[in-house]
Design a protein around this motif. Structure first.
Motif, mmCIF file in Angstrom:
data_model
loop_
_atom_site.group_PDB
_atom_site.id
_atom_site.type_symbol
_atom_site.label_atom_id
_atom_site.label_comp_id
_atom_site.label_asym_id
_atom_site.label_seq_id
_atom_site.Cartn_x
_atom_site.Cartn_y
_atom_site.Cartn_z
ATOM 1 N N THR A 87 0.828 -1.205 0.000
ATOM 2 C CA THR A 87 0.000 0.000 0.000
ATOM 3 C C THR A 87 0.864 1.258 0.000
ATOM 4 O O THR A 87 0.594 2.201 -0.753
ATOM 5 C CB THR A 87 -0.924 0.029 1.227
ATOM 6 O OG1 THR A 87 -0.140 -0.048 2.426
ATOM 7 C CG2 THR A 87 -1.888 -1.134 1.213
ATOM 8 N N GLY A 106 -6.262 -0.607 2.483
ATOM 9 C CA GLY A 106 -6.280 -0.159 1.103
ATOM 10 C C GLY A 106 -6.442 1.342 1.024
ATOM 11 O O GLY A 106 -5.468 2.085 0.891
ATOM 12 N N ALA A 148 -8.496 0.142 -5.294
ATOM 13 C CA ALA A 148 -7.914 -0.940 -6.101
ATOM 14 C C ALA A 148 -6.998 -1.809 -5.253
ATOM 15 O O ALA A 148 -7.076 -3.048 -5.280
ATOM 16 C CB ALA A 148 -7.146 -0.350 -7.283
ATOM 17 N N MET A 149 -6.125 -1.166 -4.476
ATOM 18 C CA MET A 149 -5.222 -1.935 -3.622
ATOM 19 C C MET A 149 -5.998 -2.695 -2.555
ATOM 20 O O MET A 149 -5.673 -3.845 -2.234
ATOM 21 C CB MET A 149 -4.195 -1.003 -2.970
ATOM 22 C CG MET A 149 -3.225 -1.717 -2.043
ATOM 23 S SD MET A 149 -2.318 -3.077 -2.838
ATOM 24 C CE MET A 149 -1.122 -2.157 -3.810
ATOM 25 N N LEU A 200 -8.930 -4.003 -2.780
ATOM 26 C CA LEU A 200 -9.523 -5.188 -3.400
ATOM 27 C C LEU A 200 -8.483 -6.297 -3.557
ATOM 28 O O LEU A 200 -8.778 -7.482 -3.346
ATOM 29 C CB LEU A 200 -10.108 -4.828 -4.768
ATOM 30 C CG LEU A 200 -11.342 -3.917 -4.749
ATOM 31 C CD1 LEU A 200 -11.717 -3.496 -6.170
ATOM 32 C CD2 LEU A 200 -12.524 -4.609 -4.079
ATOM 33 N N VAL A 201 -7.272 -5.915 -3.912
ATOM 34 C CA VAL A 201 -6.195 -6.904 -4.063
ATOM 35 C C VAL A 201 -5.802 -7.475 -2.705
ATOM 36 O O VAL A 201 -5.591 -8.686 -2.557
ATOM 37 C CB VAL A 201 -4.972 -6.276 -4.767
ATOM 38 C CG1 VAL A 201 -3.838 -7.303 -4.871
ATOM 39 C CG2 VAL A 201 -5.349 -5.785 -6.155
ATOM 40 N N ASN A 231 -11.736 -9.465 -7.985
ATOM 41 C CA ASN A 231 -11.033 -8.392 -7.275
ATOM 42 C C ASN A 231 -9.829 -7.835 -8.035
ATOM 43 O O ASN A 231 -9.730 -6.617 -8.246
ATOM 44 C CB ASN A 231 -10.599 -8.862 -5.883
ATOM 45 C CG ASN A 231 -11.687 -8.679 -4.840
ATOM 46 O OD1 ASN A 231 -12.707 -8.049 -5.091
ATOM 47 N ND2 ASN A 231 -11.475 -9.229 -3.663
ATOM 48 N N PRO A 232 -8.878 -8.674 -8.446
ATOM 49 C CA PRO A 232 -7.711 -8.129 -9.157
ATOM 50 C C PRO A 232 -8.062 -7.559 -10.527
ATOM 51 O O PRO A 232 -7.418 -6.606 -10.984
ATOM 52 C CB PRO A 232 -6.767 -9.337 -9.274
ATOM 53 C CG PRO A 232 -7.634 -10.526 -9.122
ATOM 54 C CD PRO A 232 -8.730 -10.124 -8.192
ATOM 55 N N ALA A 254 -9.402 -4.165 -9.924
ATOM 56 C CA ALA A 254 -8.267 -3.302 -9.559
ATOM 57 C C ALA A 254 -7.528 -2.842 -10.811
ATOM 58 O O ALA A 254 -7.137 -1.666 -10.913
ATOM 59 C CB ALA A 254 -7.324 -4.049 -8.626
ATOM 60 N N CYS A 255 -7.342 -3.743 -11.748
ATOM 61 C CA CYS A 255 -6.667 -3.385 -13.008
ATOM 62 C C CYS A 255 -7.493 -2.373 -13.794
ATOM 63 O O CYS A 255 -6.949 -1.432 -14.382
ATOM 64 C CB CYS A 255 -6.430 -4.633 -13.850
ATOM 65 S SG CYS A 255 -5.200 -5.757 -13.171
ATOM 66 N N SER A 282 -0.635 -8.376 -3.823
ATOM 67 C CA SER A 282 -0.639 -6.933 -3.556
ATOM 68 C C SER A 282 0.719 -6.305 -3.860
ATOM 69 O O SER A 282 0.798 -5.194 -4.396
ATOM 70 C CB SER A 282 -1.043 -6.654 -2.105
ATOM 71 O OG SER A 282 -0.185 -7.317 -1.205
ATOM 72 N N PHE A 323 1.160 -6.093 -7.593
ATOM 73 C CA PHE A 323 0.348 -4.990 -8.109
ATOM 74 C C PHE A 323 1.068 -3.663 -7.879
ATOM 75 O O PHE A 323 1.149 -2.817 -8.781
ATOM 76 C CB PHE A 323 -1.014 -4.984 -7.425
ATOM 77 C CG PHE A 323 -1.993 -3.996 -7.996
ATOM 78 C CD1 PHE A 323 -2.518 -4.169 -9.264
ATOM 79 C CD2 PHE A 323 -2.408 -2.892 -7.252
ATOM 80 C CE1 PHE A 323 -3.434 -3.262 -9.798
ATOM 81 C CE2 PHE A 323 -3.313 -1.981 -7.770
ATOM 82 C CZ PHE A 323 -3.835 -2.168 -9.051
#
Length: 298
Positions: A23, A153, A178-179, A181-182, A222-223, A226-227, A280, A283
């Motif tokens: 994060t 997040g 987004a983070m 969710l990852v 989720n990912p 996020a993307c 995470s 990402f």
């Protein structure tokens, strides 16, 4: 001495530190790409996040032991109270030390972010306790995922960015979402693993509430969401084509973990705790690469 250090190291669940580190790394990368380079507060934010994560993990171990959610038949491998390696008194002392260190590390950040950080820092530390303890423990009342997305997040990403830039905008909030969710991938794996055990002890999670199949689908989405959010919060930093290409390894990795989640059962899922936590960090690393490439191209 070595055995004692190793015992406490595992009790803090270091595999989850990828989450807290990611994060801050992502937020700092975005701020740095915009010209706000200040390493010292960024490093303090990183240490604060890791200590908050460790505190939350220790409190969770203590809470699950006291409520009986953890026992000798538990599938988790890092339950040190159940194993007898650590006594409840020792755990409470460790929680106090960890929370105090977290506060002490966070206090200097007031120099860069102002006194407004103090109440929010205290809320973050309190959340580490309320996640598992209190009259309405979040993780016991199907609010664990919401807490993770918010406090692992949106909050750390947004406030790291604020400390470095003195501003908050919709793009950085979207980045935090987004983070979050990852990061939630780790909790989903944990709750799927402990589904039957949680039901026996009246611990309500989203897996118990909506079912394993539904939350496995959430794990897949989720990912990907996020993307998709990346196209929004990185729009002023990089071309959408750069992000679309850069994010491919992350998507491939996330899909590989998803495939294993569908196959694995019981103790096999312990292997996926570290792998889902690593999502995470990958990402965050992807965003770091994108910001570097974009700055070079500009």
């Amino acid at each position: 001495m070595i055995a004692s250090i190793k015992k406490w190291f595992h009790a803090a669940r270091p595999y989850s530190f990828f989450v807290s580190m990611a994060t801050v790394v992502m937020s700092a990368a975005i701020a740095f790409s915009e010209g706000y380079v200040n390493w010292l507060p960024a490093l303090l934010c990183l240490l604060f996040a890791v200590l908050a994560q460790a505190t939350s993990n220790l409190v969770n171990d203590y809470a699950d032991f006291k409520t009986g959610s953890d026992n000798e038949n538990s599938l988790g491998k890092d339950r040190k109270l159940v194993s007898g390696e650590i006594s409840p008194k020792e755990m409470l002392r460790a929680i106090t030390i960890s929370a105090t260190l977290c506060l002490l590390v966070g206090l200097p950040l007031i120099y860069w972010g102002g006194w407004i950080l103090l109440p929010f820092g205290l809320i973050i530390i309190a959340a580490a306790f309320c996640y598992s303890l209190g009259p309405l423990p979040l993780s016991y009342n199907a609010l664990g995922d919401v807490a993770v997305i918010l406090f692992f997040g949106i909050v750390p990403v947004t406030f790291t960015y604020y400390i470095l830039t003195k501003s908050i905008d919709l793009e950085i909030i979207a980045a935090g979402l987004a983070m979050g969710l990852v990061v939630d991938e780790l909790l989903i794996v944990n709750n799927i693993r402990d589904e039957e055990e949680d039901k026996l002890h009246n611990k309500v999670t989203t897996v118990g509430l909506f079912g394993k199949r539904f939350m496995t689908t959430v794990f897949l989405l989720n990912p990907l969401i996020a993307c998709a959010l990346g196209f929004y919060f990185l729009r002023d930093i990089c071309d959408y084509k750069v992000w679309a290409i850069a994010v491919i390894p992350f998507i491939v990795y996330s899909l590989s973990v998803f495939i294993k989640l569908k196959k694995y059962q019981g103790r096999q899922l312990n292997e996926l705790l570290g792998k889902s936590s690593l999502e995470s960090l990958i990402f965050a690393a992807t965003i770091c690469v994108v910001t570097i490439i974009s700055n070079v191209l500009i």
